[in-house]
Scaffold this motif. Structure first.
Motif, mmCIF file in Angstrom:
data_model
loop_
_atom_site.group_PDB
_atom_site.id
_atom_site.type_symbol
_atom_site.label_atom_id
_atom_site.label_comp_id
_atom_site.label_asym_id
_atom_site.label_seq_id
_atom_site.Cartn_x
_atom_site.Cartn_y
_atom_site.Cartn_z
ATOM 1 N N GLY A 43 0.819 -1.204 0.000
ATOM 2 C CA GLY A 43 0.000 0.000 0.000
ATOM 3 C C GLY A 43 0.852 1.252 0.000
ATOM 4 O O GLY A 43 0.861 2.010 0.972
ATOM 5 N N TRP A 124 -7.967 -1.042 8.142
ATOM 6 C CA TRP A 124 -6.511 -0.919 8.191
ATOM 7 C C TRP A 124 -6.006 -1.480 9.510
ATOM 8 O O TRP A 124 -6.536 -1.162 10.586
ATOM 9 C CB TRP A 124 -6.111 0.542 8.037
ATOM 10 N N ASN A 177 -9.775 2.031 3.278
ATOM 11 C CA ASN A 177 -8.776 0.986 3.111
ATOM 12 C C ASN A 177 -9.295 -0.194 3.923
ATOM 13 O O ASN A 177 -9.453 -0.048 5.142
ATOM 14 C CB ASN A 177 -7.429 1.471 3.661
ATOM 15 N N PRO A 178 -9.685 -1.306 3.293
ATOM 16 C CA PRO A 178 -9.211 -1.856 2.025
ATOM 17 C C PRO A 178 -10.186 -1.769 0.845
ATOM 18 O O PRO A 178 -9.902 -2.347 -0.206
ATOM 19 C CB PRO A 178 -9.025 -3.332 2.388
ATOM 20 N N THR A 307 -6.901 1.340 -11.395
ATOM 21 C CA THR A 307 -7.608 0.605 -10.336
ATOM 22 C C THR A 307 -9.004 0.205 -10.778
ATOM 23 O O THR A 307 -9.447 -0.927 -10.520
ATOM 24 C CB THR A 307 -7.665 1.453 -9.056
ATOM 25 N N TYR A 330 -6.879 0.848 -3.818
ATOM 26 C CA TYR A 330 -7.306 -0.438 -3.264
ATOM 27 C C TYR A 330 -8.697 -0.829 -3.757
ATOM 28 O O TYR A 330 -9.543 0.028 -4.039
ATOM 29 C CB TYR A 330 -7.402 -0.368 -1.734
ATOM 30 N N MET A 332 -11.391 -4.525 -2.744
ATOM 31 C CA MET A 332 -11.445 -5.747 -1.947
ATOM 32 C C MET A 332 -12.306 -6.799 -2.632
ATOM 33 O O MET A 332 -13.376 -6.486 -3.163
ATOM 34 C CB MET A 332 -11.996 -5.457 -0.554
ATOM 35 N N THR A 366 -0.664 -10.764 -1.815
ATOM 36 C CA THR A 366 -1.772 -9.906 -1.411
ATOM 37 C C THR A 366 -1.766 -9.732 0.107
ATOM 38 O O THR A 366 -0.949 -10.306 0.813
ATOM 39 C CB THR A 366 -3.128 -10.517 -1.813
ATOM 40 N N ARG A 382 -7.429 -7.972 0.002
ATOM 41 C CA ARG A 382 -7.216 -6.593 -0.437
ATOM 42 C C ARG A 382 -6.238 -6.588 -1.602
ATOM 43 O O ARG A 382 -5.139 -7.133 -1.510
ATOM 44 C CB ARG A 382 -6.634 -5.736 0.697
ATOM 45 N N SER A 384 -3.969 -4.162 -3.946
ATOM 46 C CA SER A 384 -3.369 -2.843 -4.093
ATOM 47 C C SER A 384 -2.827 -2.722 -5.512
ATOM 48 O O SER A 384 -2.018 -3.541 -5.952
ATOM 49 C CB SER A 384 -2.228 -2.663 -3.080
#
Length: 442
Positions: A43, A124, A177-178, A307, A330, A332, A366, A382, A384
């Protein structure tokens, strides 16, 4: 010899991630495998530090004196002006404190306040170890896919009703996040009303706010609940300066000078201050105007292009659910619909997912399980989307921003490794569903 609470501190996600890759590389070396690793775990912004920050740091690199524990007057003024211009927050410099990164400021707030802390899960990991070091009581507030993994007002109120009628602190991660999710003004208003009712402060972690794909859609909790919100920001995510370790916190409206002195005392005790040259770099970051505007516009659009498209690739995989990111890098994946197949493959709980994905021949790195505060029985991953040449992508974007019809080509040019990694993830999922994968003995 070692305090027992140290054993209760989870390994930080970045250390866990690098260790996972290195251990698998050692196993691969034993069988002569030199195949690619697909890195979806780190991240960290892939972009270079903006030029104004680099110049300011170089210019003031000779400053070797101790700095003010909560930041010099100039950097606090710069932060206040920046938040007014960007997020329409009316903040006087006296409410601004700066410190050794967002994490250092969060630790200071946890040290300052009394009462329990409510942490949404998944989330997080960084909050939990700090609370355990400080022996602060905390409660996990579970979120679910049906609500886009956002805090549900009914669940929050039910939890607060059941707690001792004292002060509490709710952690709000926005943008998320995430998940990459974003709260609306209406959702924040409902949460704020509940917090007012139950004497609950909010620590609003907004470090990804500058990476909101549509900047007009971001609303700071400091705007909705100014008298009860600690707004956390940093140079790390939006400005590509994670190594600079400079963060800021907007204290709640009405905070007394006595409390400001208290948090200065805490900061001075923990880390003395942020480095004096870095405070000068912070001033440049928050006052550079057009040059910083161009940088931020390019960065958030590159992240949107990459993303969002990787997310759409993931959504084509049958049998899993995927969040839709509105900011940052990010998203998920929820593999709970495949729980039976996963358990038949020997993946018995959330912490097993990362070792299973990194195993040969998949090599997908991951963050899963407790590294993202996932419940033990929930299969969340998650992703990234940062494994690309951020410097080259930024230079190209600044010189020749792609038109909408050119964005797919831009994506293919810079996200090649991650595209291949997502194809490998699809193969892994298919192997799970077809019973072709078994958890290796590690």
């Amino acid at each position: 010899m070692i305090d027992a609470k140290v054993d209760r501190i989870q390994v930080p996600e970045n250390l866990r991630y690098f260790r996972l890759i290195e251990e698998q590389k050692e196993r691969c070396a034993e069988v002569g495998c030199q195949a690619e690793f697909y890195k979806f775990g780190l991240g960290q912004s892939p972009f270079p530090v903006p030029s104004p920050l680099q110049k300011a740091l170089s210019l003031h690199s000779g400053m070797g004196t101790y700095a003010d524990p909560i930041g010099n007057d100039e950097v606090r003024k710069a932060v206040a002006s920046f938040f007014k211009a960007r997020f329409d927050l009316d903040v006087v410099p006296g409410r601004v404190i700066t410190g050794h990164g967002a994490k250092g400021l969060i630790f200071s707030v946890f040290t300052l306040l009394t009462g329990s802390v409510i942490i949404p899960s998944p989330g997080w990991l960084g909050y939990l170890p700090q609370l355990r070091i400080l022996n602060v009581p905390y409660y996990r507030l579970y979120t679910y896919g049906a609500g886009n993994f956002k805090i549900r007002p009914q669940a929050l109120e039910a939890m607060l009703k059941g707690l001792v009628k004292t002060q509490h602190l709710l952690i709000l991660n926005n943008p998320g996040n995430p998940t990459g999710g974003l709260y609306t003004k209406e959702e924040l208003t409902v949460i704020a009303d509940i917090c007012r009712k139950y004497y609950t402060f909010v620590l609003s972690d907004e470090v990804y706010s500058l990476l909101t794909y549509d900047p007009s859609s971001f609303v700071s909790m400091g705007k909705i609940y100014p008298e009860g919100t600690f707004v956390i920001h940093s140079l790390s995510a939006g400005m590509g300066a994670g190594g600079f370790r400079l963060g800021s916190c907007i204290m709640p409206e009405g905070t007394s000078q006595e409390i400001i002195r208290d948090i200065a005392k805490i900061a001075a005790t923990i880390y003395t201050s942020s480095a004096a040259p870095l405070q000068e770099a912070g001033i440049a970051a928050y006052t550079s105007g057009k040059e910083m505007d161009q940088y931020l516009e390019a960065v958030r659009n590159i992240l949107r292009i990459i993303t969002s498209r990787l997310t759409e690739m993931c959504k084509t995989i049958r049998g899993i659910r995927v969040t839709t990111p509105k900011a940052g890098f990010y998203f998920m994946a929820d593999l709970n619909p495949l729980m039976n197949e996963l358990q038949n493959a020997g993946i018995m709980h959330s912490n097993d997912l990362a070792p299973a994905l990194i195993s040969h021949p998949y090599h997908i790195a991951t963050v899963t399980g407790e590294a993202m505060m996932a419940p033990y029985g929930d299969y969340f991953i998650r992703f990234s989307c940062t494994d690309f040449d951020g410097e080259s992508a930024l230079l190209e974007y600044l010189e020749n921003p792609p038109a909408p019809e050119e964005e797919e080509e831009f994506f293919n040019r810079y996200a090649g490794k991650m595209i291949e990694g997502m194809k490998m993830f699809q193969k892994w999922v298919e192997d799970i569903k077809e019973g072709k994968f078994q958890m290796p003995n590690l």
